[in-house]
Design a protein around this motif. Structure first.
Motif, PDB file in Angstrom:
ATOM      1  N   ARG A   7       0.853  -1.193   0.000  1.00  0.00           N
ATOM      2  CA  ARG A   7       0.000   0.000   0.000  1.00  0.00           C
ATOM      3  C   ARG A   7       0.881   1.233   0.000  1.00  0.00           C
ATOM      4  O   ARG A   7       1.816   1.336   0.788  1.00  0.00           O
ATOM      5  CB  ARG A   7      -0.921   0.020   1.215  1.00  0.00           C
ATOM      6  CG  ARG A   7      -1.873   1.246   1.237  1.00  0.00           C
ATOM      7  CD  ARG A   7      -2.654   1.369   2.532  1.00  0.00           C
ATOM      8  NE  ARG A   7      -3.571   0.252   2.685  1.00  0.00           N
ATOM      9  CZ  ARG A   7      -3.550  -0.589   3.708  1.00  0.00           C
ATOM     10  NH1 ARG A   7      -2.623  -0.457   4.655  1.00  0.00           N
ATOM     11  NH2 ARG A   7      -4.421  -1.556   3.806  1.00  0.00           N
ATOM     12  N   ASN A  10      -2.402   5.279   0.118  1.00  0.00           N
ATOM     13  CA  ASN A  10      -3.749   4.733   0.319  1.00  0.00           C
ATOM     14  C   ASN A  10      -4.247   3.880  -0.847  1.00  0.00           C
ATOM     15  O   ASN A  10      -5.451   3.664  -0.991  1.00  0.00           O
ATOM     16  CB  ASN A  10      -4.763   5.867   0.587  1.00  0.00           C
ATOM     17  CG  ASN A  10      -4.477   6.593   1.885  1.00  0.00           C
ATOM     18  OD1 ASN A  10      -4.193   5.968   2.906  1.00  0.00           O
ATOM     19  ND2 ASN A  10      -4.528   7.924   1.853  1.00  0.00           N
ATOM     20  N   GLN A  11      -3.324   3.385  -1.646  1.00  0.00           N
ATOM     21  CA  GLN A  11      -3.710   2.514  -2.758  1.00  0.00           C
ATOM     22  C   GLN A  11      -2.951   1.201  -2.687  1.00  0.00           C
ATOM     23  O   GLN A  11      -1.750   1.174  -2.423  1.00  0.00           O
ATOM     24  CB  GLN A  11      -3.412   3.190  -4.106  1.00  0.00           C
ATOM     25  CG  GLN A  11      -3.768   2.321  -5.313  1.00  0.00           C
ATOM     26  CD  GLN A  11      -3.488   3.006  -6.641  1.00  0.00           C
ATOM     27  OE1 GLN A  11      -3.504   4.229  -6.722  1.00  0.00           O
ATOM     28  NE2 GLN A  11      -3.226   2.212  -7.672  1.00  0.00           N
ATOM     29  N   GLU A  12      -3.672   0.088  -2.911  1.00  0.00           N
ATOM     30  CA  GLU A  12      -3.029  -1.220  -2.987  1.00  0.00           C
ATOM     31  C   GLU A  12      -2.425  -1.410  -4.372  1.00  0.00           C
ATOM     32  O   GLU A  12      -3.044  -1.066  -5.390  1.00  0.00           O
ATOM     33  CB  GLU A  12      -4.031  -2.339  -2.711  1.00  0.00           C
ATOM     34  CG  GLU A  12      -4.461  -2.417  -1.270  1.00  0.00           C
ATOM     35  CD  GLU A  12      -5.358  -3.618  -0.991  1.00  0.00           C
ATOM     36  OE1 GLU A  12      -5.511  -4.482  -1.894  1.00  0.00           O
ATOM     37  OE2 GLU A  12      -5.907  -3.700   0.115  1.00  0.00           O
ATOM     38  N   ASN A  13      -1.215  -1.966  -4.410  1.00  0.00           N
ATOM     39  CA  ASN A  13      -0.502  -2.149  -5.668  1.00  0.00           C
ATOM     40  C   ASN A  13       0.161  -3.518  -5.710  1.00  0.00           C
ATOM     41  O   ASN A  13       0.506  -4.092  -4.671  1.00  0.00           O
ATOM     42  CB  ASN A  13       0.600  -1.086  -5.824  1.00  0.00           C
ATOM     43  CG  ASN A  13       0.077   0.326  -5.786  1.00  0.00           C
ATOM     44  OD1 ASN A  13      -0.396   0.863  -6.778  1.00  0.00           O
ATOM     45  ND2 ASN A  13       0.151   0.951  -4.617  1.00  0.00           N
ATOM     46  N   SER A  39      -2.944  -5.822  -9.548  1.00  0.00           N
ATOM     47  CA  SER A  39      -3.445  -6.589  -8.404  1.00  0.00           C
ATOM     48  C   SER A  39      -2.934  -8.019  -8.494  1.00  0.00           C
ATOM     49  O   SER A  39      -2.770  -8.565  -9.593  1.00  0.00           O
ATOM     50  CB  SER A  39      -4.971  -6.571  -8.342  1.00  0.00           C
ATOM     51  OG  SER A  39      -5.535  -7.598  -9.104  1.00  0.00           O
TER      52      SER A  39
END
Length: 303
Positions: A7, A10-13, A39
């Motif tokens: 993360r 605030n973004q999942e990568n 993802s």
């Protein structure tokens, strides 16, 4: 490849690790002219062959291409490789001879060796990351325990998988700690004991199957507060990875992204004399050779 989910901002990568550095998968694809997802599950859906292909691309990439997708360590947190699995984690109980014996002594399980894999499930909400807190709810349990395990990630759909071909269905491997509340078993059912939130810390990465020469000869160990509590090798599993995939796939279809926790060796807290239970502030380090270590601290839930 060594694949991870992280993360940032605030973004999942989706990322990969190469030469000790972390790179963003989607950005790397753009750098070499290939469309790649951001993802883990989407990347697994592409198949192990795609991971092998991209792994080769990474090794041949220019320094310039790699620099375009290197991830800054600012505001960076490694998550569980699959933060939200599509299905419950498939757990395997009593899969090491000495653990069968210690469980029979301390947990009143059958002392006879299982003739078939003992299968249970952990909900997807049990998943947490390699550095996250394991939550201890004192209103639910006074007997929180540890179980270091090799986890298998399925890479393709299969039903009635032949034993000899079972490893063809493996995408990769990771580390999982099958946290267990020993006093929460209900008339032989394990899901309350095994399935509470944060009871499946996993990571730090998925190592693809092409990088693991033999999943049946990996050392695994666990330390609590720096003191070794478990130390064994996957060669001592009663049912190896082939056996487990063969058996599970006769019950239900295995699919890409499925997670199988293959069982733990002896040395759990319940089997020790005197018994040891995890307490708030305890630090647990779970390691599988060739994959890595996850470090989780126990934190009390106040409610």
């Amino acid at each position: 490849m060594r694949l991870l989910t992280y993360r940032q901002n605030n973004q999942e990568n989706l990322g990969f690790k190469y030469d000790g550095k972390v790179y963003n998968m989607e950005a790397f694809g753009k750098a070499i002219g290939k469309s790649l997802p951001n993802s883990m599950l989407e990347f697994i859906d592409l198949g192990l062959e795609k991971a092998v292909e991209i792994g080769k691309d990474v090794k041949h990439a220019s320094t310039g291409d790699l620099s375009k997708c290197e991830v800054s360590q600012n505001d960076f947190k490694v998550l569980a490789p699959i933060p939200k699995p599509r299905k419950n984690i498939i757990g395997i109980g009593l899969n090491y001879t000495e653990h069968v014996a210690e469980s029979a002594r301390s947990l009143d399980t059958d002392k006879a060796l299982p003739q078939q894999p003992v299968i249970f499930c952990k909900p997807t909400t049990a998943v947490c990351g390699p550095d996250d807190y394991v939550l201890l709810d004192p209103k639910l349990t006074k007997q929180l325990d540890w179980e270091c395990e090799l986890a298998v990630i399925i890479g393709k759909k299969g039903k009635y998988v032949e034993n000899a071909k079972a490893l063809d269905y493996v995408y990769g491997y990771t580390v999982i700690n099958d946290i267990s509340a020993r006093d929460c078993r209900r008339q032989g059912q394990w899901i309350v004991s095994k399935g509470q939130d944060t009871f499946a810390p996993m990571g730090p990465e998925i190592v693809t199957a092409d990088e693991i020469t033999d999943p049946h000869n990996l050392n695994l160990w666990l330390k609590k507060n720096g003191v070794e509590k478990q130390n064994s090798n996957t060669k001592f599993m009663l049912f190896n990875v082939n056996d487990l995939i063969e058996d599970i796939s006769t019950v239900f279809t295995v699919e890409p992204g499925d997670i199988i926790a293959t069982g733990t060796p002896a040395g759990v807290g319940a089997g020790r004399t005197p018994q040891e239970w995890l307490q708030p502030g305890d630090v647990i380090e779970s390691t599988v050779e060739g994959i890595g270590t996850i470090v989780n601290t126990v934190k009390e839930v106040v409610r």
